[in-house]
Design an enzyme around this catalytic site. Structure first.
Site, PDB file in Angstrom:
ATOM      1  CE  LYS A 186      -4.389  -1.786   1.580  1.00  0.00           C
ATOM      2  NZ  LYS A 186      -5.567  -1.661   2.411  1.00  0.00           N
ATOM      3  CE  LYS A 234      -6.763  -7.601  -0.391  1.00  0.00           C
ATOM      4  NZ  LYS A 234      -7.298  -7.504   0.924  1.00  0.00           N
ATOM      5  CE  LYS A 252     -14.361  -3.439   2.614  1.00  0.00           C
ATOM      6  NZ  LYS A 252     -13.079  -3.488   3.327  1.00  0.00           N
TER       7      LYS A 252
END
Ligand code: AQP
Length: 332
Positions: free
Chosen positions: A116, A197, A200
């Site tokens: 991230k 993966k 959201k």
């Protein structure tokens, strides 16, 4: 620690958008399966969500959306304690104490932080210390089991290390938790790129199916999902990640074994398989969506969350008393 001889369970979901099939299969479905035989605490982890920028108005709404979805998928507030993380300040309190008992080296090794932050110096500090807040969430409730998708496995390992380190330094304080995963669906992949993966925050809405998606959107996402060119329905995550991912979703929604599904579709093409999957997923989402609509704007939802805060605070305060005593904080 146990209540009525049932082992404690803790888990949570971030209110960062609508819950998708990955969150549902990897986490929420397990929450429901565990509620009869465990003393479970399920949290909407809003403090985790602000590790990346959030619109405050929208955060309030998505927090309630996720709470309503917890109930819509079948959690029963008589069996499970459902609450919002920021309403129990002990999470932040314990997180600081754990921060002071952790090493920057071990946090730097967390793959989620590396993914991230992408090495940027301006990555939010909260992204770096996120696993410590997650450890606090779990240790605060003396949880023995933590049902999460396998992307969180490394964070559970860190939580175990922190609990053991603290227990060794200050004497027995924390229950050392175990990761609780599932055989099928621990990592649901993105529909547009089955090597990543399902998430959201991915830009392409067709990369995921959210639990609140309209039937026509579900149809579009599944029909255009990435597969491969050999056209044979077979489960092989390395060679055929797209169709394997769809087989996993099919299996979870029907309860059928993957081998049986493969046998059923022998000689069929991807088109028919995808069409059937659309029906199956829409059929599975329909009762969730109707329960969600019934509860989302109800007084009952707020009452359930208030009761949850009360129960969670009582459990959390017990642990904090023990921890503060151990580290040498005075009580007046
Ligand atoms: N693709 C997935 N397959 C299986 N399990 C998954 N989980 C998440 N994605 C998958 C599990 O869902 C739970 C809640 O996740 P979260 O909301 O805390 O955050 P996340 O893991 O960061 O989920 P997202 O969807 O990828 O959110 P963004 O895009 O905001 O980062 C966890 O138990 C997780 O393992």
């Amino acid at each position: 620690m146990e209540n009525n001889n049932k082992p404690r369970v803790f888990s949570g979901v971030q209110p960062t958008g609508n819950i998708h099939l990955g969150n549902y299969i990897g986490a929420l479905k397990q929450f429901v399966d565990l509620q009869n035989d465990t003393d479970c605490f399920y949290c909407i982890v809003d403090m985790h969500s602000i590790t990346v920028p959030q619109d405050p108005k929208q955060l309030k709404e998505t927090t309630l959306d996720v709470a309503a979805l917890y109930l819509a998928v079948g959690l029963d507030p008589k069996k499970a304690t459902i609450f919002v993380q920021s309403t129990v300040p002990q999470h932040a309190e314990l997180s600081w104490i754990l921060t002071c008992n952790s090493y920057t080296g071990e946090l730097s090794r967390m793959t989620q932080f590396k993914d991230k932050s992408k090495g940027s110096e301006s990555a939010p500090t909260g992204l770096f210390t996120y696993p410590l807040l997650m450890a606090a969430d779990i240790l605060l409730y003396d949880a023995k089991f933590v049902p999460v998708g396998n992307d969180q496995k490394q964070h559970i390992e860190l939580t175990r290390d922190l609990a053991i380190r603290f227990n060794n330094k200050y004497g027995d304080t924390f229950v050392v938790p175990d990761y609780k995963g599932i055989e099928v669906g621990a990592r649901i992949m993105a529909l547009d790129d089955p090597t990543k993966k399902m998430s959201k925050s991915a830009e392409n809405i067709h990369s995921r199916i959210s639990l609140l998606d309209e039937p026509s959107k579900v149809k579009k996402s599944i029909m255009k999902s990435t597969t491969d060119s050999d056209g044979i329905i077979r489960f092989d995550v390395d060679e055929k990640p797209g169709i394997s991912n769809l087989l996993t979703i099919y299996s979870v929604f029907t309860g059928k074994k993957i081998d049986d599904i493969v046998a059923e579709y022998e000689g069929s093409g991807y088109g028919q398989f995808k069409k059937d999957l659309v029906e199956i997923v829409n059929g599975g989402l329909e009762p969730i969506q109707s329960k969600y609509k019934e509860i989302r704007n109800s007084e009952e939802l707020i009452k359930i969350l208030k009761d949850g805060t009360e129960k969670a605070s009582a459990a959390a305060e017990k642990t904090m008393k023990r921890v503060k005593e151990k580290v040498g904080f005075i009580s007046l």
